[in-house]
Scaffold this motif. Sequence first.
Motif, mmCIF file in Angstrom:
data_model
loop_
_atom_site.group_PDB
_atom_site.id
_atom_site.type_symbol
_atom_site.label_atom_id
_atom_site.label_comp_id
_atom_site.label_asym_id
_atom_site.label_seq_id
_atom_site.Cartn_x
_atom_site.Cartn_y
_atom_site.Cartn_z
ATOM 1 N N LEU A 134 34.566 -1.441 -19.639
ATOM 2 C CA LEU A 134 33.180 -1.863 -19.472
ATOM 3 C C LEU A 134 32.365 -0.797 -18.757
ATOM 4 O O LEU A 134 31.214 -0.522 -19.127
ATOM 5 C CB LEU A 134 33.127 -3.180 -18.690
ATOM 6 C CG LEU A 134 31.750 -3.834 -18.599
ATOM 7 C CD1 LEU A 134 31.217 -4.176 -19.982
ATOM 8 C CD2 LEU A 134 31.783 -5.081 -17.723
ATOM 9 N N TYR A 138 28.973 1.155 -20.377
ATOM 10 C CA TYR A 138 27.665 1.298 -19.738
ATOM 11 C C TYR A 138 27.356 2.764 -19.447
ATOM 12 O O TYR A 138 26.190 3.178 -19.488
ATOM 13 C CB TYR A 138 27.600 0.458 -18.458
ATOM 14 C CG TYR A 138 27.148 -0.957 -18.698
ATOM 15 C CD1 TYR A 138 25.806 -1.240 -18.928
ATOM 16 C CD2 TYR A 138 28.046 -2.008 -18.722
ATOM 17 C CE1 TYR A 138 25.379 -2.545 -19.160
ATOM 18 C CE2 TYR A 138 27.626 -3.322 -18.952
ATOM 19 C CZ TYR A 138 26.296 -3.577 -19.186
ATOM 20 O OH TYR A 138 25.866 -4.859 -19.432
ATOM 21 N N ASP A 737 22.615 -6.288 -23.325
ATOM 22 C CA ASP A 737 23.902 -6.562 -22.681
ATOM 23 C C ASP A 737 24.909 -7.121 -23.670
ATOM 24 O O ASP A 737 26.118 -6.849 -23.570
ATOM 25 C CB ASP A 737 23.713 -7.549 -21.525
ATOM 26 C CG ASP A 737 23.050 -6.911 -20.318
ATOM 27 O OD1 ASP A 737 23.025 -5.677 -20.255
ATOM 28 O OD2 ASP A 737 22.548 -7.656 -19.448
ATOM 29 N N THR A 741 28.500 -5.215 -24.103
ATOM 30 C CA THR A 741 29.717 -5.934 -23.695
ATOM 31 C C THR A 741 30.514 -6.472 -24.874
ATOM 32 O O THR A 741 31.593 -7.045 -24.676
ATOM 33 C CB THR A 741 29.357 -7.118 -22.770
ATOM 34 O OG1 THR A 741 28.506 -8.034 -23.480
ATOM 35 C CG2 THR A 741 28.636 -6.627 -21.518
ATOM 36 N N MET A 744 34.359 -6.039 -25.371
ATOM 37 C CA MET A 744 35.271 -6.708 -24.449
ATOM 38 C C MET A 744 35.998 -7.867 -25.127
ATOM 39 O O MET A 744 37.155 -8.163 -24.797
ATOM 40 C CB MET A 744 34.509 -7.223 -23.228
ATOM 41 C CG MET A 744 33.806 -6.134 -22.422
ATOM 42 S SD MET A 744 34.950 -4.907 -21.763
ATOM 43 C CE MET A 744 35.814 -5.883 -20.545
ATOM 44 N N LEU A 768 33.163 -11.734 -17.283
ATOM 45 C CA LEU A 768 32.158 -10.771 -16.845
ATOM 46 C C LEU A 768 30.806 -11.453 -16.826
ATOM 47 O O LEU A 768 30.585 -12.478 -17.487
ATOM 48 C CB LEU A 768 32.134 -9.532 -17.755
ATOM 49 C CG LEU A 768 31.649 -9.688 -19.203
ATOM 50 C CD1 LEU A 768 30.123 -9.631 -19.329
ATOM 51 C CD2 LEU A 768 32.249 -8.580 -20.073
ATOM 52 N N THR A 770 26.430 -10.258 -16.513
ATOM 53 C CA THR A 770 25.458 -9.168 -16.415
ATOM 54 C C THR A 770 24.239 -9.618 -15.635
ATOM 55 O O THR A 770 24.034 -10.816 -15.403
ATOM 56 C CB THR A 770 25.016 -8.695 -17.806
ATOM 57 O OG1 THR A 770 24.126 -9.684 -18.368
ATOM 58 C CG2 THR A 770 26.218 -8.516 -18.731
ATOM 59 N N ALA A 858 26.483 -5.017 -14.132
ATOM 60 C CA ALA A 858 27.346 -6.164 -14.415
ATOM 61 C C ALA A 858 28.438 -6.246 -13.362
ATOM 62 O O ALA A 858 28.584 -5.358 -12.504
ATOM 63 C CB ALA A 858 27.954 -6.045 -15.811
ATOM 64 N N VAL A 860 32.721 -7.624 -13.380
ATOM 65 C CA VAL A 860 33.801 -8.041 -14.268
ATOM 66 C C VAL A 860 35.012 -8.367 -13.420
ATOM 67 O O VAL A 860 35.180 -7.824 -12.321
ATOM 68 C CB VAL A 860 34.114 -6.928 -15.298
ATOM 69 C CG1 VAL A 860 34.580 -5.651 -14.610
ATOM 70 C CG2 VAL A 860 35.122 -7.392 -16.336
#
Length: 1138
Positions: A134, A138, A737, A741, A744, A768, A770, A858, A860
């Motif tokens: 993650l 980003y 987002d 994400t 994931m 997770l 955000t 975020a 996680v």
Amino acid sequence: MPHCQLRIDLKRHPLSYAFFIAVESYRAEALCLLQIIPYVFIKACVQEGSLSRLSSVEVGSCDYSTIAVLASLLSSSLWLCYLWCNALGNRALRLKPAWDSKSSPGSCRVKSWADAFGGELYSIVTKYSGSLLLQKKYKDVEPTLKIKEVDGLELVKKFSEQMESMLRRKVEAVERLVEAAEDADLNHEYNSSLEFDYYNSLLINEKDENDNYVELGDEFILEPNEHFNNLLVNTTYSDIQLPTNVYNKDPAILNGVYMSEALNPVFVDNFERDPTLTWQYFGSSTGFFRLYPGIKWLPDENGVISFDCRNRGWYIQAATSPKDIVIIVDVSGSMKGLRMTIAKHTIVTILDTLGENDFVNIIAHFKQLVEELQAKGVGTVNKALTESFKILREFRDAGQGGLCNQAIMLITDGAVEDYEAVFEKYNWPDRKVRVFTYLIGREVTFAPNVKWIACNNKGYYTQISTLADVQENVMEYLHVLSRPMVINHDHDIIWTEAYMDSALFASQAQSLLLMTTVAMPVFSKKNETRSHGILLGVVGSDVPLRELLKLAPRYKLGVHGYAFLNTNNGYILSHPDLRPLYKEGKKLKPKPNYNSVDLSEVEWEDQDEILRSAMINGETGYLSMDVKVPVDKGKRVLFLTNDYFFTDITGTPFSLGVVLSRGHGEYILLGNTSVEEGLHDLLQPDLSLANEWIYCITDIDPDHRKLSQLEAVIRFLTGEEPDLECDEELVQEVLFDAVVTAPMEAYWTTLALNMSLDTEVGVEMAFLGTRAGLMRNALYVGSEKISNKKFLTQKDKESIFTMDHFPLWYRRAAEHPPGSFIYSIVSEDDSEGGGLPKVVTVSTAVSVSVDGKMGIAAAVGVQIKLDLLQRKFWMAMQQPNDTDCRGLDGACPLSCQDDILNCFLIDNNGFILVSKIPEETGKFFGAVDGSVMTQLLNMGMFRRVTMYDYQAMCKVPYHHHSGARPLLSPIYAFVAAVKWLISDFLIFLLEFNMSSFWHSDNLADAKAVFHHSHRHKKHDTLQPCDTEYPVFVYEPAIKETNGLIDCGDCQKMFVAQQIVSSNLLLLVTDTVCDCSVFPPVPMDAKEVKYILPCTAGMQGSTGPVISAFARVENVLLLPLPWGWRASPGLEKSPACAG
């Protein structure tokens, strides 16, 4: 570079060992030796090379470069060491360490355990959370990101304007109701023989034994409505509620209900114009209450309807202006029995009619003192009146108090003195103080005198013969005080303090939501009665405060930011730290003082009340403060620097504050992606949105109310619902987002399919969140096997995004170093089902940087079973099986499996995650081992932070009357009865009122014999209080420490070592040395007791605090105990008319 283990061979260097012990035990006397002792260690290290572990104590480590530099100094300093050791050695050598020197685990061994455990833990949580993936995703999109700094002042002004617009619509709705009600009354002619059927909210839909609707109980269609908390309501019609003591077919009631039928179409029209409106109502001065939408009203458990609209704060505040009141109670010898009981009830009823603009802050304490009134001697009302007029004049001249009405309430059973001289001197001819008189009892001899007092001082006279008469007669004074407003037709708009009207719908499971009411008085406009000043009633509408806060979107305030509202008297309307409820048994109840919590009691770091003063004066500005924010029910604390931005809300007595935390809290992340790409990823099954956030407005159109926020966003993006109004900026952030994400889901799914049943048993969930409120989660086990089923659901508000806060695991991770994980365990008293904690929540923040600005994109994490953590811990702590100890005379170094060692895993607030004793899990370490915790505090590895709670509830022991005296003296009850016959029987016959019998003070003592067995079963009660409590915080700059604790006959050794990339510590102590001389280190809250000055007089905006009654001979003068603190906002009270 190779390291030399700094060990002192105790066989070859006994002097050095003695020196080490002396320094550890007598560091105050040997402070300068701290400069010398390293050289001794260096010499031992150089001479011995890689020293034997036999008979050694590990004290640190060094590298050869350090040795080379320091060795040259050793020869000149060693002789100083010898002299000091000889001076202290004899005493020092008597102190024996509890650990055998042959097997001491040592700092380096403990560090190796910590590193092994930390590495294994880091590997598990990074793998199953996907944090590295993650972070990479980003990082890849950083070039397309923009980080915008928030202008807090501009933001708070924008929010304020939107709130003012919303509240203005509520005022307009109330104004339309006032106009309709006054016009209806103008066109209505009173008819004493009027017959009229209406919908009685208690009787609607009720049928008799013949299956016919009862009188006033015709069919009334009720349907559940989401906008009204799913209550059964009728949105096309209102209905009527009356208290049990009001006759439902009284001519005055029938005329008023008939006249107010004209409000029905206005109710409906208002709701159509503004679908955010909630309850609208008209409270009549005759006692009926017209409510829209109509509901079925249910009686309480005693079958009684006790709700009387005329007693509600919104009615009283709208009907009168702010007032200063002095209550005089005649406590002469004739005022006893039933009369004193009625007098007490009268006082309490008067107090219940006073609001925050009357500046009465300690009514509860006042009521307790009222209960202690006793009759004695001869009343001297004359002197009490004189003193009362002096107090009121002093306040009037000083410009203090309510600055509107002033009144004296005289409660007596007779008036035999001549008071004309007092009135001439202090009140005539202007009559600035009204005098209201209440004649107690059936005796009418003194009625003319008591009536003369009231009528010659612009007051009102009433006689109260029974307890049932109190309520109606006390309310009359409000009508008198309202007359100047009525005559002048001053339709002042009032806004109440925050309150929960639990009495209104208590029997219908009404959720206890904080609200404020906007209300206006309704006057008679008929020319023939205009000069009389007739108040018809009050109209009002409720405004849930959560609806206001929806206009301050959570995503614009950052991880720790929030918005709050307060009144011009400094009281909180809404604040994330406001806790209006407390738990009594299994029920949640409003605290007695929930609506009078001051701003300085939640923002208590504002010691000089700069923020408070500015906000209650309606100023616009900015303030910065370093604050300690309690989280996790006060067990932990976050240290933040907050920027406060504030302004007033035009047209209301309210002010708005917006708080942004420094650093990442003042940045908004702006990403960009296509709708098509983002919409595809929004449809993934593992994704959800914060349902309390407003992505799209769904509560206006009935067709939208059943949509979740995610469903509304999808319909908005696909064009299925073009009428939906959505926050486009927030929706764009969600799309971005969702795209970032999206990988994931596949990552977690792959791991779940390939999990090894042997090594990873215990990893239950990955998740997770955000900063746009988007959440994803994946299960590694079946949903039926999840240990904490409340996690990430509405039942665990701390774990999800709400209107008030980000999830706790997100907030804590945001203040931890990037890449490092926060491990959280619930304390023993908060664990699910009340048993031992079963799970550990692990989280880390994901940051992004653009143009030197760092934002938190975020967080996680994973949720793992506690036994997985424990297994990994004990595996890392055990002695390897292939260890060859023959070179050490068979004495292997100690490990955590040995009985003489205790090994703990604790977090950065001192709570135990792993211990040899399972029952210690979740407990605070200081409660388990006070000696080591005390030493850690003294060494600075932990620090104590004092916190305050000004909304606490403290136990008050229940004191009951002892049954010992009646039981030990069997004739006591008989004597009490005879005493009653002699003293009260004649009065009983004259008044012929059984109430005096049952309210006899003497008989009450006799009755205690029979009721004692029931009373002693009551438990301790709770009452509001202020408390202070400690929170313990680890100092991360200290990575490791060790020491010896002098416990008297022995020394207790301990070693503490930080676990890398976490908020955890490994703590190793010995069990042999008894250190019970050190008490536990408690976390218990302690009540703060205040010593207040005792001063006679009334408390205004700047005057002294009153904490006692002022007694004038045998007449009790009861000045109101005005506020605990000055109220600079008093000048903004509703306008005074007359």
